[in-house]
Enzyme design. Structure first.
Site, PDB file in Angstrom:
ATOM      1  N   CYS A  54       0.832  -1.217   0.000  1.00  0.00           N
ATOM      2  CA  CYS A  54       0.000   0.000   0.000  1.00  0.00           C
ATOM      3  C   CYS A  54       0.859   1.255   0.000  1.00  0.00           C
ATOM      4  CB  CYS A  54      -0.891  -0.001   1.238  1.00  0.00           C
ATOM      5  SG  CYS A  54      -1.757   1.564   1.486  1.00  0.00           S
TER       6      CYS A  54
HETATM    7  N1  GSH Z   1      -6.985   7.603   3.215  1.00  0.00           N
HETATM    8  C1  GSH Z   1      -6.305   6.442   3.553  1.00  0.00           C
HETATM    9  C2  GSH Z   1      -6.349   5.436   2.387  1.00  0.00           C
HETATM   10  C3  GSH Z   1      -5.657   4.183   2.756  1.00  0.00           C
HETATM   11  C4  GSH Z   1      -6.052   3.050   1.817  1.00  0.00           C
HETATM   12  O1  GSH Z   1      -6.936   3.180   0.967  1.00  0.00           O
HETATM   13  N2  GSH Z   1      -5.365   1.916   1.972  1.00  0.00           N
HETATM   14  C5  GSH Z   1      -5.680   0.768   1.134  1.00  0.00           C
HETATM   15  C6  GSH Z   1      -4.415   0.071   0.647  1.00  0.00           C
HETATM   16  S1  GSH Z   1      -3.457   1.071  -0.423  1.00  0.00           S
HETATM   17  C7  GSH Z   1      -6.421  -0.297   1.924  1.00  0.00           C
HETATM   18  O2  GSH Z   1      -6.051  -0.602   3.044  1.00  0.00           O
HETATM   19  N3  GSH Z   1      -7.423  -0.898   1.313  1.00  0.00           N
HETATM   20  C8  GSH Z   1      -8.130  -1.996   1.942  1.00  0.00           C
HETATM   21  C9  GSH Z   1      -9.339  -2.390   1.175  1.00  0.00           C
HETATM   22  O3  GSH Z   1      -9.575  -1.854   0.111  1.00  0.00           O
HETATM   23  O4  GSH Z   1     -10.064  -3.250   1.653  1.00  0.00           O
HETATM   24  C10 GSH Z   1      -4.906   6.835   3.918  1.00  0.00           C
HETATM   25  O5  GSH Z   1      -4.243   7.564   3.161  1.00  0.00           O
HETATM   26  O6  GSH Z   1      -4.464   6.418   4.986  1.00  0.00           O
END
Ligand code: GSH
Length: 154
Positions: A54
């Site tokens: 990520c």
């Molecule tokens: N706004 C958040 C976005 C974080 C985010 O979207 N992380 C993604 C991975 S890049 C995630 O954990 N996705 C899990 C999912 O889609 O279930 C940040 O910048 O901390």
């Protein structure tokens, strides 16, 4: 020509035009030096959950290293393979299990913080080992906190 229509993966985050509208991060508290928030800056009190898959989690990981906080803020790295059960802790190469809590899934951290949470479970997460709850799950906030860590005496 045949029109291909796909059902959006994240229906709750899809607007009427079919565009992805990212959910707001909901845990937005801060660690402070003077204890003006509920989260006083203290060495070895906080834990960072990341995925190396990520980019948002990566920036938190980079700041932890740049600010030399490796001995101050502990770290877990979830398995990079996220299936429909969400981020999971394994002892596969490159992963660091959840030593503070023994969680099998990151979802458990969200559940413990707010049992009514029904959004997407995302990384990075800054966790308070003392209060056993998420402080913040927004990478832009987390890197600002880590950047000001010298002011926070952590
Ligand atoms: N706004 C958040 C976005 C974080 C985010 O979207 N992380 C993604 C991975 S890049 C995630 O954990 N996705 C899990 C999912 O889609 O279930 C940040 O910048 O901390």
């Amino acid at each position: 020509m045949t029109e291909i229509r796909q059902k959006a993966e994240f229906t709750k985050e899809t607007n009427l035009q079919g565009e992805f509208v990212r959910q707001q991060s909901i845990f937005r508290q801060g660690v402070t030096a003077d204890g003006s928030s509920d989260f006083q800056a203290q060495s070895d009190r906080y834990h960072l959950y990341i995925s190396l898959a990520c980019p948002w989690a990566h920036r938190a990981n980079i700041f932890r290293k740049l600010k030399k906080l490796e001995n101050v803020i502990s770290l877990s790295i979830v398995d990079p393979i996220r299936d429909n059960q969400g981020w999971r802790f394994t002892d596969n190469p490159g992963c660091i299990p959840d030593f503070p809590n023994g969680f099998k899934f990151l979802e458990e951290a969200y559940e413990m913080t707010d049992p009514s949470f029904n959004g997407r479970v995302t990384v990075p997460v800054l966790w308070d080992k003392e209060k056993k709850m998420i402080v913040n799950n927004e990478s832009s906030d987390i890197i600002r906190m880590l950047d000001s860590s010298s002011k926070c005496n952590i």
